[in-house]
Enzyme design. Structure first.
Site, PDB file in Angstrom:
ATOM      1  N   ARG A 162       0.834  -1.208   0.000  1.00  0.00           N
ATOM      2  CA  ARG A 162       0.000   0.000   0.000  1.00  0.00           C
ATOM      3  C   ARG A 162       0.873   1.265   0.000  1.00  0.00           C
ATOM      4  O   ARG A 162       0.582   2.245   0.680  1.00  0.00           O
ATOM      5  CB  ARG A 162      -0.931   0.032   1.227  1.00  0.00           C
ATOM      6  CG  ARG A 162      -1.975  -1.070   1.283  1.00  0.00           C
ATOM      7  CD  ARG A 162      -3.005  -0.913   0.183  1.00  0.00           C
ATOM      8  NE  ARG A 162      -4.163  -1.768   0.380  1.00  0.00           N
ATOM      9  CZ  ARG A 162      -4.239  -3.056   0.016  1.00  0.00           C
ATOM     10  NH1 ARG A 162      -3.219  -3.639  -0.569  1.00  0.00           N
ATOM     11  NH2 ARG A 162      -5.348  -3.731   0.223  1.00  0.00           N
ATOM     12  N   SER A 237     -10.696  -0.726   3.167  1.00  0.00           N
ATOM     13  CA  SER A 237      -9.940  -0.804   4.422  1.00  0.00           C
ATOM     14  C   SER A 237      -9.616   0.616   4.895  1.00  0.00           C
ATOM     15  O   SER A 237      -8.981   1.367   4.164  1.00  0.00           O
ATOM     16  CB  SER A 237      -8.616  -1.528   4.212  1.00  0.00           C
ATOM     17  OG  SER A 237      -8.842  -2.828   3.748  1.00  0.00           O
ATOM     18  N   GLU A 333      -5.229   3.960   6.304  1.00  0.00           N
ATOM     19  CA  GLU A 333      -4.795   3.710   4.936  1.00  0.00           C
ATOM     20  C   GLU A 333      -5.352   4.805   4.029  1.00  0.00           C
ATOM     21  O   GLU A 333      -4.760   5.145   3.020  1.00  0.00           O
ATOM     22  CB  GLU A 333      -5.329   2.342   4.486  1.00  0.00           C
ATOM     23  CG  GLU A 333      -4.753   1.864   3.190  1.00  0.00           C
ATOM     24  CD  GLU A 333      -5.733   1.069   2.363  1.00  0.00           C
ATOM     25  OE1 GLU A 333      -5.831   1.341   1.159  1.00  0.00           O
ATOM     26  OE2 GLU A 333      -6.391   0.186   2.918  1.00  0.00           O
TER      27      GLU A 333
HETATM   28  N1  EPU Z   1     -10.071 -10.747  10.414  1.00  0.00           N
HETATM   29  C1  EPU Z   1     -10.748 -10.804  11.602  1.00  0.00           C
HETATM   30  N2  EPU Z   1     -11.794  -9.949  11.801  1.00  0.00           N
HETATM   31  C2  EPU Z   1     -12.173  -9.050  10.859  1.00  0.00           C
HETATM   32  C3  EPU Z   1     -11.461  -8.970   9.644  1.00  0.00           C
HETATM   33  C4  EPU Z   1     -10.409  -9.841   9.429  1.00  0.00           C
HETATM   34  O1  EPU Z   1     -10.446 -11.598  12.478  1.00  0.00           O
HETATM   35  O2  EPU Z   1     -13.127  -8.322  11.110  1.00  0.00           O
HETATM   36  C5  EPU Z   1      -8.991 -11.715  10.158  1.00  0.00           C
HETATM   37  C6  EPU Z   1      -9.457 -12.761   9.143  1.00  0.00           C
HETATM   38  O3  EPU Z   1     -10.108 -13.825   9.747  1.00  0.00           O
HETATM   39  C7  EPU Z   1      -8.151 -13.192   8.514  1.00  0.00           C
HETATM   40  C8  EPU Z   1      -7.301 -11.939   8.552  1.00  0.00           C
HETATM   41  O4  EPU Z   1      -7.892 -11.084   9.540  1.00  0.00           O
HETATM   42  O5  EPU Z   1      -7.519 -14.175   9.303  1.00  0.00           O
HETATM   43  C9  EPU Z   1      -7.218 -11.245   7.203  1.00  0.00           C
HETATM   44  O6  EPU Z   1      -8.519 -10.879   6.763  1.00  0.00           O
HETATM   45  P1  EPU Z   1      -8.882 -10.651   5.189  1.00  0.00           P
HETATM   46  O7  EPU Z   1      -8.416 -11.792   4.370  1.00  0.00           O
HETATM   47  O8  EPU Z   1     -10.311 -10.250   5.108  1.00  0.00           O
HETATM   48  O9  EPU Z   1      -7.937  -9.474   4.722  1.00  0.00           O
HETATM   49  P2  EPU Z   1      -7.447  -8.147   5.422  1.00  0.00           P
HETATM   50  O10 EPU Z   1      -6.006  -8.284   5.756  1.00  0.00           O
HETATM   51  O11 EPU Z   1      -8.369  -7.760   6.507  1.00  0.00           O
HETATM   52  C10 EPU Z   1      -6.597  -7.112   3.147  1.00  0.00           C
HETATM   53  C11 EPU Z   1      -6.731  -5.835   2.372  1.00  0.00           C
HETATM   54  C12 EPU Z   1      -8.078  -5.761   1.663  1.00  0.00           C
HETATM   55  C13 EPU Z   1      -8.164  -6.931   0.713  1.00  0.00           C
HETATM   56  C14 EPU Z   1      -8.028  -8.232   1.538  1.00  0.00           C
HETATM   57  C15 EPU Z   1      -8.007  -9.467   0.691  1.00  0.00           C
HETATM   58  C16 EPU Z   1      -5.364  -4.212   3.576  1.00  0.00           C
HETATM   59  C17 EPU Z   1      -5.337  -2.980   4.407  1.00  0.00           C
HETATM   60  N3  EPU Z   1      -6.571  -4.687   3.245  1.00  0.00           N
HETATM   61  O12 EPU Z   1      -7.589  -7.104   4.198  1.00  0.00           O
HETATM   62  O13 EPU Z   1      -8.068  -4.575   0.871  1.00  0.00           O
HETATM   63  O14 EPU Z   1      -9.404  -6.947   0.018  1.00  0.00           O
HETATM   64  O15 EPU Z   1      -6.768  -8.210   2.267  1.00  0.00           O
HETATM   65  O16 EPU Z   1      -6.830  -9.507  -0.054  1.00  0.00           O
HETATM   66  O17 EPU Z   1      -4.296  -4.744   3.236  1.00  0.00           O
HETATM   67  C18 EPU Z   1      -8.707  -2.289   0.750  1.00  0.00           C
HETATM   68  O18 EPU Z   1      -7.507  -2.012   0.701  1.00  0.00           O
HETATM   69  O19 EPU Z   1      -9.581  -1.377   0.698  1.00  0.00           O
HETATM   70  C19 EPU Z   1      -9.120  -3.681   0.916  1.00  0.00           C
HETATM   71  C20 EPU Z   1     -10.396  -4.011   1.103  1.00  0.00           C
END
Ligand code: EPU
Length: 338
Positions: A162, A237, A333
């Site tokens: 990012r 995010s 972000e």
């Molecule tokens: N998790 C939780 N609770 C929540 C959300 C997530 O426990 O409310 C845990 C999930 O269970 C999982 C881990 O956190 O173990 C990661 O969750 P997820 O795969 O949903 O991805 P993220 O790291 O929360 C990132 C990006 C998203 C992107 C997803 C999928 C960033 C800041 N965000 O989210 O990007 O869609 O991975 O690749 O890196 C965006 O930038 O606007 C965005 C939506």
């Protein structure tokens, strides 16, 4: 170029914040962009594309310039690859759908990300194991100080998680006007290992997926977790996943052995902020019209009439709570515009 005054930006930011721009103008050509940049009447100029990564904190005394440059064309093609130059104002998801219709591979994992193509390199957008930098070849940008149209290679852009040159040394100095990508025409490199993609494909009994199948899987996953900005204002995010040192990581995982994490390098680990926020009890919490999304704690939402300050207040509470509980600093972000 028509300049509007006291113009509501409600329809120009996906958070749906009803704040006014002192001045507002739309540019449809590079020449018009250069012209407005050379105009000294307006002291502060802010550029907007899809408005999907910004939070307006109130009325802003600036000229907002909506960069609405359209068009895409093939610049080079072989049996295996195709390079496509895409103008900044092209909607990202429409571009992804266009690549799929043409059988071009590379963007399928990044389906349904809100925003425009020209702003995608600034934060090196990414999802489901793929980032913009993976298909990026070069971009063009106008330098604000002298309106010169310049070209940037992938190396010049210094992409990170990012992050890019345009968020650091290049911040507020350039307006990206076009991005050139390289896509595969055959032997597509499919990435199904991240998140729930494989589960989603299995659910639909797909054993040898096409790029379109992967896109459909990503769309289904995103729709199940992320709010549609047309229905509920949000900027995806709101926070970045914090990257911590080995020392901090060891202390953290010792106390929370079941927490999810990703290893970034031997000395750095990324911890999902969504998990940290959920543990603090904020998932689904609502204060007035500002809230934390029920299905993904990383996303802050506007239930209708939240102001930018309401969202910031909630974000600050969350940052403090995560710090108190985990001794980890999370940060936004999205671009906060004051
Ligand atoms: N998790 C939780 N609770 C929540 C959300 C997530 O426990 O409310 C845990 C999930 O269970 C999982 C881990 O956190 O173990 C990661 O969750 P997820 O795969 O949903 O991805 P993220 O790291 O929360 C990132 C990006 C998203 C992107 C997803 C999928 C960033 C800041 N965000 O989210 O990007 O869609 O991975 O690749 O890196 C965006 O930038 O606007 C965005 C939506």
């Amino acid at each position: 170029m028509e300049v509007k005054e006291h113009f509501s930006l409600k329809n120009y930011n996906t958070f749906g914040i009803d704040a006014n721009a002192r001045y507002f103008a739309e540019v449809n050509s590079i020449h018009a962009l250069q012209e407005v940049l050379s105009n000294d009447t307006y002291k502060r100029k802010i550029f907007i594309g899809g408005g999907s990564n910004m939070l307006l904190t109130g009325d802003i005394d600036a000229l907002f310039i909506y960069v609405n440059l359209k068009g895409k064309h093939i610049v080079q093609e072989s049996d295996k690859h195709v390079s496509v130059k895409v103008m900044a104002g092209e909607n990202w998801h429409e571009l992804v759908l266009w690549t799929l219709d043409n059988g071009f591979g590379g963007l399928e994992n990044m389906s349904l990300i809100p925003g425009n193509t020209g702003t995608a390199p600034i934060q090196n957008i990414g999802a489901y194991g793929v980032e913009l930098k993976d298909t990026f070849i070069a971009c063009e940008a106008v330098r604000i100080s002298d309106q010169k149209l310049m070209s940037f290679s992938k190396e010049d852009c210094a992409f990170g998680y990012r992050d890019s040159f345009f968020k650091n040394e290049g911040k507020d100095k350039f307006v990206i006007t076009a991005v050139t990508f390289s896509f595969t025409k055959k032997n597509h490199i499919l990435k199904t290992g991240y998140g729930a993609i494989e589960e989603e494909l299995a659910k639909n009994a797909i054993t040898s997926p096409t790029i379109k199948d992967i896109s459909n899987a990503v769309i289904a996953i995103r729709q199940s977790k992320l709010p549609d900005p047309k229905e509920l204002g949000n900027s995806g995010s709101f926070f970045k996943n914090p990257i911590v040192s080995l020392e901090t990581f060891n202390a953290f995982i010792g106390n929370h052995p079941n927490a999810p994490y990703y290893k970034v390098s031997d000395n750095t680990y990324k911890i999902p902020a969504g998990w940290l926020i959920e543990q603090c009890g904020y998932k689904g919490k609502r204060i007035g019209d500002a809230g934390v999304h029920k299905k993904q704690a990383l996303v802050l939402v506007n239930y209708g009439k939240a102001s930018g300050e309401d969202i910031i207040c909630l974000a600050e509470q969350i940052i403090n709570e995560v710090m108190n509980r985990f001794n980890i600093k999370i940060g936004p972000e999205v671009n906060i515009i004051k």
